[in-house]
Design an enzyme around this catalytic site. Structure first.
Site, mmCIF file in Angstrom:
data_model
loop_
_atom_site.group_PDB
_atom_site.id
_atom_site.type_symbol
_atom_site.label_atom_id
_atom_site.label_comp_id
_atom_site.label_asym_id
_atom_site.label_seq_id
_atom_site.Cartn_x
_atom_site.Cartn_y
_atom_site.Cartn_z
ATOM 1 N N GLU A 91 -2.729 -6.924 7.257
ATOM 2 C CA GLU A 91 -1.448 -6.880 7.954
ATOM 3 C C GLU A 91 -1.480 -7.783 9.181
ATOM 4 O O GLU A 91 -2.553 -8.139 9.684
ATOM 5 C CB GLU A 91 -1.149 -5.426 8.362
ATOM 6 C CG GLU A 91 0.152 -5.199 9.119
ATOM 7 C CD GLU A 91 1.390 -5.614 8.341
ATOM 8 O OE1 GLU A 91 1.599 -6.833 8.184
ATOM 9 O OE2 GLU A 91 2.157 -4.710 7.921
ATOM 10 N N HIS A 137 0.827 -1.205 0.000
ATOM 11 C CA HIS A 137 0.000 0.000 0.000
ATOM 12 C C HIS A 137 0.865 1.260 0.000
ATOM 13 O O HIS A 137 2.037 1.244 0.396
ATOM 14 C CB HIS A 137 -0.935 0.001 1.216
ATOM 15 C CG HIS A 137 -0.200 0.039 2.533
ATOM 16 N ND1 HIS A 137 0.366 1.182 3.046
ATOM 17 C CD2 HIS A 137 0.061 -0.942 3.430
ATOM 18 C CE1 HIS A 137 0.937 0.914 4.202
ATOM 19 N NE2 HIS A 137 0.777 -0.364 4.464
#
Length: 214
Positions: free
Chosen positions: A86, A13
């Site tokens: 994550e 990201h």
């Protein structure tokens, strides 16, 4: 008969304010900053001619916004998956690395030493993360044999993928970069995985952060 490899482009990201502050995000849902938004658009432009047939993403907004920008460039709608999130850093989440070291010295030593069973007091161990990430990676590869796919993820996820593909132990110190909006190509054929390129940032106007511990 020559098998056509399935190629997966993993994109970290774009940058967030917490990345810039070296603050541990984990599964706290932080959005992109302005630099991260520009990085996401740049990644999309870079991948326009890559023959991408599908786009997957973590459902956390920093990854999802990156995937939406890439999808806009490629004419694809992202598919979200919590399995691509994550790592859960438990009691470390929301702290800077320095704060985590000061407040949880024993835990930080286990984290820094890459203890594969340490779970941040009800967070997620490296072993658990490895199982989650590699399971989803195999599922995506099986769904698109011989095709090119983009998967937008996080630094901790990329750490696992690199070790999995190269066959390196979870405990080994990191010897590769994980820059924000970096492009990483892996491929698989007949169950064999290969790293094609890793940590590409030529598509970005400015240097990208790799604020993660080694």
């Amino acid at each position: 008969m020559v098998e056509i490899p399935t190629r997966i482009c993993l994109v970290r990201h774009g940058e967030t304010e917490w990345n810039a502050a070296r603050r541990i995000q984990g599964q706290i849902d932080i959005g992109l900053n302005a630099a991260g938004q520009a990085q996401a658009r740049a990644a999309g432009r870079c991948l326009r001619t890559a023959g991408i047939v599908a786009l997957y993403s973590s459902d956390l907004q920093r990854a999802w916004a990156t995937a939406q920008a890439i999808g806009a460039a490629l004419g694809l709608v992202p598919q979200s998956s919590p399995a691509l999130r994550e790592r859960c850093y438990g009691v470390f989440e929301g702290l800077t690395y320095d704060e985590a070291k000061q407040r949880h010295p024993a835990g930080y030593a286990a984290f820094e030493g890459r203890n594969a069973d340490y779970d941040f007091e009800n967070g997620e161990s490296l072993r658990a993360l490895f199982a989650r990430v590699t399971g989803k990676l195999a599922e995506i590869a099986a769904a698109h044999p011989g095709s090119n796919v983009v998967v937008v993820v996080h630094g901790g996820v990329l750490d696992i993928v690199n070790r999995f593909v190269r066959g390196n132990p979870l405990e080994m110190p990191r010897d590769f970069l994980i820059p924000n909006a970096g492009i990483n190509w892996i491929s698989t054929v007949n169950g064999r995985w290969t790293v094609e390129t890793w940590g590409e940032t030529a598509h970005l106007a400015d240097a990208a952060l790799d604020e993660l511990p080694s």
